[in-house]
Design an enzyme around this catalytic site. Structure first.
Site, PDB file in Angstrom:
ATOM      1  N   LYS A   1      -7.640  -4.220  -0.279  1.00 12.63           N
ATOM      2  CA  LYS A   1      -7.444  -3.377  -1.471  1.00 12.63           C
ATOM      3  C   LYS A   1      -7.088  -4.221  -2.685  1.00 12.63           C
ATOM      4  O   LYS A   1      -7.572  -3.995  -3.778  1.00 12.63           O
ATOM      5  CB  LYS A   1      -6.286  -2.384  -1.280  1.00 12.63           C
TER       6      LYS A   1
ATOM      7  N   ARG B   1       0.624   6.777  -1.575  1.00 10.43           N
ATOM      8  CA  ARG B   1       0.651   6.435  -0.156  1.00 10.43           C
ATOM      9  C   ARG B   1       0.851   7.689   0.675  1.00 10.43           C
ATOM     10  O   ARG B   1       0.665   7.681   1.873  1.00 10.43           O
ATOM     11  CB  ARG B   1       1.875   5.599   0.104  1.00 10.43           C
TER      12      ARG B   1
ATOM     13  N   ARG C   1      -2.805 -14.852   5.767  1.00 10.65           N
ATOM     14  CA  ARG C   1      -2.907 -14.618   4.325  1.00 10.65           C
ATOM     15  C   ARG C   1      -1.899 -15.433   3.513  1.00 10.65           C
ATOM     16  O   ARG C   1      -0.753 -15.597   3.908  1.00 10.65           O
ATOM     17  CB  ARG C   1      -2.684 -13.120   4.078  1.00 10.65           C
TER      18      ARG C   1
ATOM     19  N   ARG D   1       3.942  -1.739   9.637  1.00  8.31           N
ATOM     20  CA  ARG D   1       3.291  -1.234   8.422  1.00  8.31           C
ATOM     21  C   ARG D   1       2.056  -0.414   8.766  1.00  8.31           C
ATOM     22  O   ARG D   1       1.760   0.577   8.102  1.00  8.31           O
ATOM     23  CB  ARG D   1       2.928  -2.401   7.496  1.00  8.31           C
TER      24      ARG D   1
ATOM     25  N   ARG E   1       3.759 -13.982   2.236  1.00  8.06           N
ATOM     26  CA  ARG E   1       4.687 -12.867   2.021  1.00  8.06           C
ATOM     27  C   ARG E   1       5.618 -12.729   3.208  1.00  8.06           C
ATOM     28  O   ARG E   1       5.199 -12.870   4.342  1.00  8.06           O
ATOM     29  CB  ARG E   1       3.896 -11.576   1.841  1.00  8.06           C
TER      30      ARG E   1
HETATM   31  P1  ADP Z   1       0.536  -3.601   2.216  1.00 11.97           P
HETATM   32  O1  ADP Z   1      -0.404  -2.563   1.717  1.00 11.97           O
HETATM   33  O2  ADP Z   1      -0.135  -4.903   2.459  1.00 11.97           O
HETATM   34  O3  ADP Z   1       1.470  -3.136   3.265  1.00 11.97           O
HETATM   35  P2  ADP Z   1       1.917  -3.473  -0.295  1.00 11.97           P
HETATM   36  O4  ADP Z   1       2.081  -4.695  -1.098  1.00 11.97           O
HETATM   37  O5  ADP Z   1       0.994  -2.421  -0.759  1.00 11.97           O
HETATM   38  O6  ADP Z   1       1.521  -4.011   1.124  1.00 11.97           O
HETATM   39  O7  ADP Z   1       3.325  -2.813  -0.004  1.00 11.97           O
HETATM   40  C1  ADP Z   1       4.390  -3.526   0.542  1.00 11.97           C
HETATM   41  C2  ADP Z   1       5.511  -2.566   0.906  1.00 11.97           C
HETATM   42  O8  ADP Z   1       5.938  -1.878  -0.294  1.00 11.97           O
HETATM   43  C3  ADP Z   1       5.121  -1.471   1.869  1.00 11.97           C
HETATM   44  O9  ADP Z   1       5.233  -1.883   3.199  1.00 11.97           O
HETATM   45  C4  ADP Z   1       6.127  -0.378   1.500  1.00 11.97           C
HETATM   46  O10 ADP Z   1       7.388  -0.668   2.061  1.00 11.97           O
HETATM   47  C5  ADP Z   1       6.264  -0.525   0.004  1.00 11.97           C
HETATM   48  N1  ADP Z   1       5.348   0.375  -0.745  1.00 11.97           N
HETATM   49  C6  ADP Z   1       4.266   0.003  -1.466  1.00 11.97           C
HETATM   50  N2  ADP Z   1       3.675   1.064  -2.046  1.00 11.97           N
HETATM   51  C7  ADP Z   1       4.386   2.149  -1.671  1.00 11.97           C
HETATM   52  C8  ADP Z   1       4.287   3.549  -1.943  1.00 11.97           C
HETATM   53  N3  ADP Z   1       3.294   4.053  -2.694  1.00 11.97           N
HETATM   54  N4  ADP Z   1       5.216   4.359  -1.398  1.00 11.97           N
HETATM   55  C9  ADP Z   1       6.197   3.877  -0.629  1.00 11.97           C
HETATM   56  N5  ADP Z   1       6.358   2.583  -0.325  1.00 11.97           N
HETATM   57  C10 ADP Z   1       5.465   1.711  -0.836  1.00 11.97           C
END
Ligand code: ADP
Ligand code: ZN
Length: 221
Positions: free
Chosen positions: A13, A88, A127, A173, A162
């Site tokens: 993404k 999400r 990654r 996740r 990360r």
């Molecule tokens: P990935 O999609 O690779 O898990 P992100 O960088 O999108 O990683 O998100 C990292 C963390 O941030 C998620 O595991 C979650 O804890 C939090 N997070 C990100 N976006 C949201 C969201 N829209 N609602 C709730 N938590 C979120």
């Protein structure tokens, strides 16, 4: 143009979102990156957020919504954005629709990148991400290694792993993803806004190919 990127963590993404951002000249906003920037600042909000992120749990809806909306009110978002990682959950999607509607705007398309769990884990544990916040190029030690180890090809900054990119946290996740993703994709599907792309790590289809495909689709739409 308001674009929502859907898909598992590590489905690409971020990379596709970045490419589309350059093509369409609208900002790419990653909620995960936004939240991690608060964690880095180490204030009270950052501490609260870290409690969730470090365990692979979702940040609570009300907090996630508040911070993303704050970002969307900044001036560079006026002509549209590519949202990556937000919404999400269905309630975040409804909240986003309300927010946009009040401003006579709407989500134009939700792009879903679909990759198997095995491919996801393979990809995420290898990654590396550029530490320069204006670049954030993503590398992969197997599929897309940097020319010089640990250094970004584009801007020369250091690359980092990360903290939540280990197998155990990735599994968690993915589990969080499964808990909320179906209602979210259904939400966009029922409005005929969903554009799904099936991917396979070894198919040779690059993120650039996916971004081009989406761009073509948007032109025809
Ligand atoms: P990935 O999609 O690779 O898990 P992100 O960088 O999108 O990683 O998100 C990292 C963390 O941030 C998620 O595991 C979650 O804890 C939090 N997070 C990100 N976006 C949201 C969201 N829209 N609602 C709730 N938590 C979120
Ligand atoms: Zn860089």
């Amino acid at each position: 143009m308001y674009i929502v990127m859907l898909g598992k963590p590590g489905s690409g993404k971020g990379t596709v979102g970045n490419l589309l951002s350059k093509k369409l000249k609208i900002p790419h906003i990653s909620s995960g990156e936004l939240f991690r920037s608060y964690v880095k600042k180490a204030g009270n909000i950052g501490k609260e957020i870290d409690e969730y992120i470090s365990k692979g749990n979702l940040v609570p809806d009300n907090l996630a919504i508040k911070l993303v909306e704050k970002r969307l009110l900044e001036q560079d978002c006026e002509k549209g954005v590519i949202l990556d990682g937000f919404p999400r959950t269905k309630s975040q999607a409804i909240e986003l629709d309300d927010f946009l509607k009040k401003r006579n705007k709407k989500v134009d398309i939700a792009i879903e990148l679909d990759l198997s769990d095995k491919d996801i884990i393979d990809r995420i544990v290898k990654r590396m991400v550029c530490t320069n916040k204006d670049c954030r190029e993503v590398y992969n030690s197997e599929f897309k290694p940097p020319k010089q180890e640990g250094i970004c090809d584009i801007c020369g900054s250091k690359l980092e792993k990360r903290e939540d990119d280990d197998v155990e946290t990735v599994r968690k996740r993915l589990q969080s993803y499964y808990e909320t993703s179906a209602e979210l994709t259904d939400y966009y599907k029922s409005q005929q806004l969903l554009y799904a792309v099936k991917l396979n790590l070894h198919s040779g289809k690059t993120s650039e190919d996916v971004a081009k495909e989406v761009e073509e689709y948007l032109k025809e739409k």
